[in-house]
Design an enzyme around this catalytic site. Structure first.
Site, short mmCIF file in Angstrom:
data_model
loop_
_atom_site.label_atom_id
_atom_site.label_comp_id
_atom_site.label_asym_id
_atom_site.label_seq_id
_atom_site.Cartn_x
_atom_site.Cartn_y
_atom_site.Cartn_z
N LYS A 1 0.86 -1.18 0.00
CA LYS A 1 0.00 0.00 0.00
C LYS A 1 0.90 1.23 0.00
O LYS A 1 1.68 1.44 0.92
CB LYS A 1 -0.90 0.01 1.22
CG LYS A 1 -1.85 1.22 1.25
CD LYS A 1 -2.75 1.20 2.47
CE LYS A 1 -3.85 0.16 2.31
NZ LYS A 1 -4.85 0.25 3.41
N LEU B 1 10.45 16.05 -33.92
CA LEU B 1 11.68 15.27 -33.77
C LEU B 1 12.11 15.15 -32.31
O LEU B 1 13.28 14.91 -32.02
CB LEU B 1 12.81 15.92 -34.59
CG LEU B 1 12.54 16.11 -36.09
CD1 LEU B 1 13.70 16.85 -36.75
CD2 LEU B 1 12.28 14.78 -36.78
N SER C 1 9.36 17.07 -17.59
CA SER C 1 8.35 16.13 -18.07
C SER C 1 8.03 16.43 -19.52
O SER C 1 7.90 17.59 -19.91
CB SER C 1 7.07 16.24 -17.23
OG SER C 1 6.01 15.49 -17.82
N ASP D 1 0.99 18.78 -27.57
CA ASP D 1 -0.20 19.64 -27.58
C ASP D 1 0.19 21.11 -27.49
O ASP D 1 -0.41 21.97 -28.14
CB ASP D 1 -1.14 19.27 -26.43
CG ASP D 1 -1.68 17.85 -26.54
OD1 ASP D 1 -1.87 17.38 -27.68
OD2 ASP D 1 -1.91 17.21 -25.50
#
Length: 314
Positions: free
Chosen positions: A27, A227, A253, A259
């Site tokens: 967990k 690219l 990231s 987008d």
């Protein structure tokens, strides 16, 4: 009139969280989750807003997750128009592992969409008065179950008949079929480019020739091949070829880079920029998105700074 409309048939409610270490059968105590609207065209509209422009995001939305997505778009000041669908909008999960900095992304397939639901988007395009038609429509992202592979082709048929310019950013059969009708701009990446000429892969030395072939066959007027960290290649129907090389930045990231790139390009097109400037600003926005953590999109100040650098080093 909205000069830019984005279409997203498979939007998502994106949930992000952090955990110290990912391990099986344990967990794992996560930090409080962060929610964002997601999906190709939705993110393009969000990035356009961040860059100082405006658009209207057309999307399918259903269930509590769809309501939450629309609520978040409203908070961001993004104009949108929804087709209410019976099934729930999908939710995606991103887990950032703090110990390693690794990202674990879990993308869900999307809800089953009925024909009368997805066809409503086509009806909207058909029924718009001439004076209300946008200059550009961005059809972006994957297609959910129930939507035919030729959906973007049907949008392209309407675009060619009614006179607005269509930009398509998708993959697989949806990309190939849309290209078969001919669109204004396609933005494949290096993995998607070969599919446009019926190949599984092409070498780096073949990329430019294949890109020229795609344009010469009438599949698009402008081809922009992403690219990755190396920037982008531009090929236009007049035979012009150029490469925009992105600067080295501290990457956090890569989520949302594509987008953001599309958002930068369509916004530059509206502003009347040359194609080289269009792609340069798109590369700047895409690179800026890699500097933000998690699933955040580009920031305007980063984009403008990178764009200035690209102009100085062209």
């Amino acid at each position: 009139m909205n000069e830019i409309i984005t279409i997203t048939l498979n939007p998502a409610l994106d949930k992000s969280t952090y955990v110290k270490h990912v391990q099986p059968e344990k967990k794992m105590r996560c930090k409080n989750p962060f929610y964002e609207p997601g999906g190709g065209g939705v993110n393009v509209s969000r990035a356009i807003k961040k860059l100082g422009g405006n658009s209207c995001a057309w999307l399918l939305a259903g269930g509590p997750s769809g309501e939450k997505l629309c609520e978040l778009l409203q908070k961001e000041g993004v104009h949108f128009k929804t087709v209410k669908i019976k099934n729930w909008t999908r939710e995606n999960l991103m887990v950032m592992e703090e110990n390693s900095g690794n990202q674990f992304r879990f993308g869900m397939p999307g809800p089953e969409v009925a024909e009368e639901e997805w066809r409503q988007v086509l009806n909207w395009l058909e029924e718009m008065a001439d004076e209300e038609l946008p200059k550009y429509v961005v059809a972006s992202g994957s297609l959910p179950p129930g939507v035919p592979d030729d959906f973007y082709l049907q949008v392209a048929e309407i675009a060619n008949r009614r006179g607005f310019r269509l930009i398509v950013d998708t993959s697989g059969k949806a990309l190939v079929k849309a290209a078969g009708e001919g669109v204004y701009l396609l933005k494949p990446n290096m993995q998607e480019l070969p599919t446009l000429v019926g190949k599984e892969e092409v070498s780096a030395l073949e990329q430019e020739q294949i890109a020229k072939q795609v344009v010469s066959e009438g599949k698009c007027q402008v081809l922009v091949v992403s690219l990755g960290p190396r920037g982008a290649m531009l090929v236009s129907k007049d035979g012009h070829v150029s490469y925009i090389v992105s600067p080295a930045v501290k990457q956090q990231s890569a989520v949302g880079a594509g987008d953001s790139m599309v958002a930068g390009m369509v916004l530059s097109l509206i502003r009347g920029c040359s194609l080289d400037e269009v792609v340069r600003y798109g590369v700047a926005a895409g690179t800026a998105a890699t500097m933000t953590p998690g699933s955040e999109l580009c920031k305007r100040e980063d984009t403008e700074e990178i764009y200035k650098w690209l102009l100085e080093h062209k």
